[in-house]
Design an enzyme around this catalytic site. Sequence first.
Site, PDB file in Angstrom:
ATOM      1  N   ARG A  46     -62.597  -3.805  -9.561  1.00  0.00           N
ATOM      2  CA  ARG A  46     -62.379  -2.960 -10.738  1.00  0.00           C
ATOM      3  C   ARG A  46     -60.891  -2.771 -11.011  1.00  0.00           C
ATOM      4  NH1 ARG A  46     -60.964   2.208 -11.095  1.00  0.00           N
ATOM      5  NH2 ARG A  46     -61.101   2.380  -8.838  1.00  0.00           N
ATOM      6  N   ARG A  47     -60.130  -2.503  -9.965  1.00  0.00           N
ATOM      7  CA  ARG A  47     -58.687  -2.304 -10.150  1.00  0.00           C
ATOM      8  C   ARG A  47     -57.994  -3.612 -10.481  1.00  0.00           C
ATOM      9  NH1 ARG A  47     -58.717   1.618  -4.888  1.00  0.00           N
ATOM     10  NH2 ARG A  47     -59.088   3.581  -5.973  1.00  0.00           N
ATOM     11  N   ARG A  80     -54.137   0.886   4.623  1.00  0.00           N
ATOM     12  CA  ARG A  80     -53.607   0.283   3.395  1.00  0.00           C
ATOM     13  C   ARG A  80     -52.171   0.732   3.121  1.00  0.00           C
ATOM     14  NH1 ARG A  80     -58.381   2.263   0.179  1.00  0.00           N
ATOM     15  NH2 ARG A  80     -57.054   2.069  -1.646  1.00  0.00           N
ATOM     16  N   ARG A 138     -57.331  -4.464   2.137  1.00  0.00           N
ATOM     17  CA  ARG A 138     -58.527  -3.748   2.616  1.00  0.00           C
ATOM     18  C   ARG A 138     -58.173  -2.758   3.703  1.00  0.00           C
ATOM     19  NH1 ARG A 138     -63.201  -7.560   1.471  1.00  0.00           N
ATOM     20  NH2 ARG A 138     -62.404  -8.375  -0.506  1.00  0.00           N
ATOM     21  N   CYS A 161     -75.331  -5.954  -7.950  1.00  0.00           N
ATOM     22  CA  CYS A 161     -74.114  -6.712  -7.665  1.00  0.00           C
ATOM     23  C   CYS A 161     -72.892  -5.845  -7.914  1.00  0.00           C
ATOM     24  CB  CYS A 161     -74.070  -8.021  -8.447  1.00  0.00           C
ATOM     25  SG  CYS A 161     -73.004  -8.035  -9.869  1.00  0.00           S
ATOM     26  N   LYS A 198     -68.207   7.777  -4.420  1.00  0.00           N
ATOM     27  CA  LYS A 198     -68.082   6.458  -5.062  1.00  0.00           C
ATOM     28  C   LYS A 198     -68.464   5.317  -4.121  1.00  0.00           C
ATOM     29  CE  LYS A 198     -63.275   5.204  -4.305  1.00  0.00           C
ATOM     30  NZ  LYS A 198     -61.959   5.052  -4.907  1.00  0.00           N
ATOM     31  N   ASP A 199     -68.504   5.584  -2.812  1.00  0.00           N
ATOM     32  CA  ASP A 199     -68.905   4.562  -1.842  1.00  0.00           C
ATOM     33  C   ASP A 199     -70.413   4.514  -1.619  1.00  0.00           C
ATOM     34  OD1 ASP A 199     -66.234   3.943  -1.418  1.00  0.00           O
ATOM     35  OD2 ASP A 199     -66.030   5.346   0.262  1.00  0.00           O
TER      36      ASP A 199
HETATM   37  N1  LIG Z   1     -63.026   2.712  -1.445  1.00  0.00           N
HETATM   38  C1  LIG Z   1     -62.523   3.579  -0.418  1.00  0.00           C
HETATM   39  C2  LIG Z   1     -62.405   4.980  -0.872  1.00  0.00           C
HETATM   40  N2  LIG Z   1     -63.493   5.739  -1.029  1.00  0.00           N
HETATM   41  C3  LIG Z   1     -63.093   6.971  -1.463  1.00  0.00           C
HETATM   42  C4  LIG Z   1     -61.726   6.974  -1.561  1.00  0.00           C
HETATM   43  C5  LIG Z   1     -60.885   8.104  -1.982  1.00  0.00           C
HETATM   44  C6  LIG Z   1     -61.611   9.342  -2.407  1.00  0.00           C
HETATM   45  C7  LIG Z   1     -62.328   9.205  -3.713  1.00  0.00           C
HETATM   46  O1  LIG Z   1     -62.006   8.336  -4.537  1.00  0.00           O
HETATM   47  O2  LIG Z   1     -63.256   9.999  -3.952  1.00  0.00           O
HETATM   48  C8  LIG Z   1     -61.273   5.719  -1.175  1.00  0.00           C
HETATM   49  C9  LIG Z   1     -59.884   5.270  -1.104  1.00  0.00           C
HETATM   50  C10 LIG Z   1     -59.361   4.631  -2.365  1.00  0.00           C
HETATM   51  O3  LIG Z   1     -60.130   4.199  -3.227  1.00  0.00           O
HETATM   52  O4  LIG Z   1     -58.126   4.496  -2.485  1.00  0.00           O
END
Ligand SMILES: NCc1[nH]cc(CCC(=O)O)c1CC(=O)O
Length: 308
Positions: free
Chosen positions: A127-128, A151, A145, A236, A81-82
Amino acid sequence: MAEKTIRIGTRDSELALWQAHTVEKKLNDLGYKTEIIAVKSQGDIILDKPLYELGITGIFTKTLDIAMINGQVDIAVHSMKDVPTALPIGIVQGAVLERANTLDILVHKGNLDFLEEKGTIATGSLRRQAQWWNKYPNHNVVDLRGNVNTRMQKLQENDWNGAVFAAAGLERINLKPENYINLDWMIPAPAQGAMLVVAMGNDDFCRDAVAQLNDIETEVCTHIERQFLKTLEGGCTAPIGALAKYNEIEDTIHFNGVLFSIDGKQKIEVNKIVPIEEWKKLGYNSAQEIFANGGTELMSTIKATLKK
Ligand SMILES: NCc1[nH]cc(CCC(=O)O)c1CC(=O)O
């Protein structure tokens, strides 16, 4: 079998290292020799081309992209997801590992009465934040962050009711506490809970090696989610959630995608079930539905807001 040692690039957070070691173990089980190379910061890395020419974006993945292009590592392991939807030139998707828990969770302190009243929760994710405000319009949301360890630490130190985490991240490093609730109403980030291994497109040896770790179902579902994101976003960072699930019995994909306004008041959603044969355009078609239902306007409002 394999003479060459595969150098696995990773960031040096506990979660990133856990993920890299998981990939390492799977490669070792297949008979490959490996070495983990953890990179801290970008450092003084010299490249003969500007970053934008290589299409490098993404704060979490940039350093590893450069290390791979420079030949310092052979593959890299990321939380999928990153990873930006467009990979840098020369770098390819090598494998998507079988997905773990996709849910977001709220880790809370004290009881949950604040949910019905006025609480303060922490998250650094648009998003959250948008989805929280959509459900709890009068709550405070504060910025949070850092990697998951940082965190979690900050949550203990501050006077907040709770903080939102990806369940997968906490489960992987055994950091999931007892006081949490599953946010099953919150739509996760595209590819949340999945790990991606990238390699150089011209490195047949490593590509053949990591291809054996690929989970086809996760690959298809994350492809749909990321195609949805890519079509909507255009460079974006908007509050976008997406989750595709394969139903083996029906041979269908259930897709749920959503775009929120920053304040969470506006929500445009797609929710559909399609036969598996239609997976290739599902993300794209779903994004078009969002555009047609007010998404074009909402995206330009979001872009304007984020520029300020
Ligand atoms: N943005 C950071 C990130 N990137 C992946 C994860 C956790 C593992 C995943 O979601 O695959 C996290 C931590 C989170 O969102 O709490």
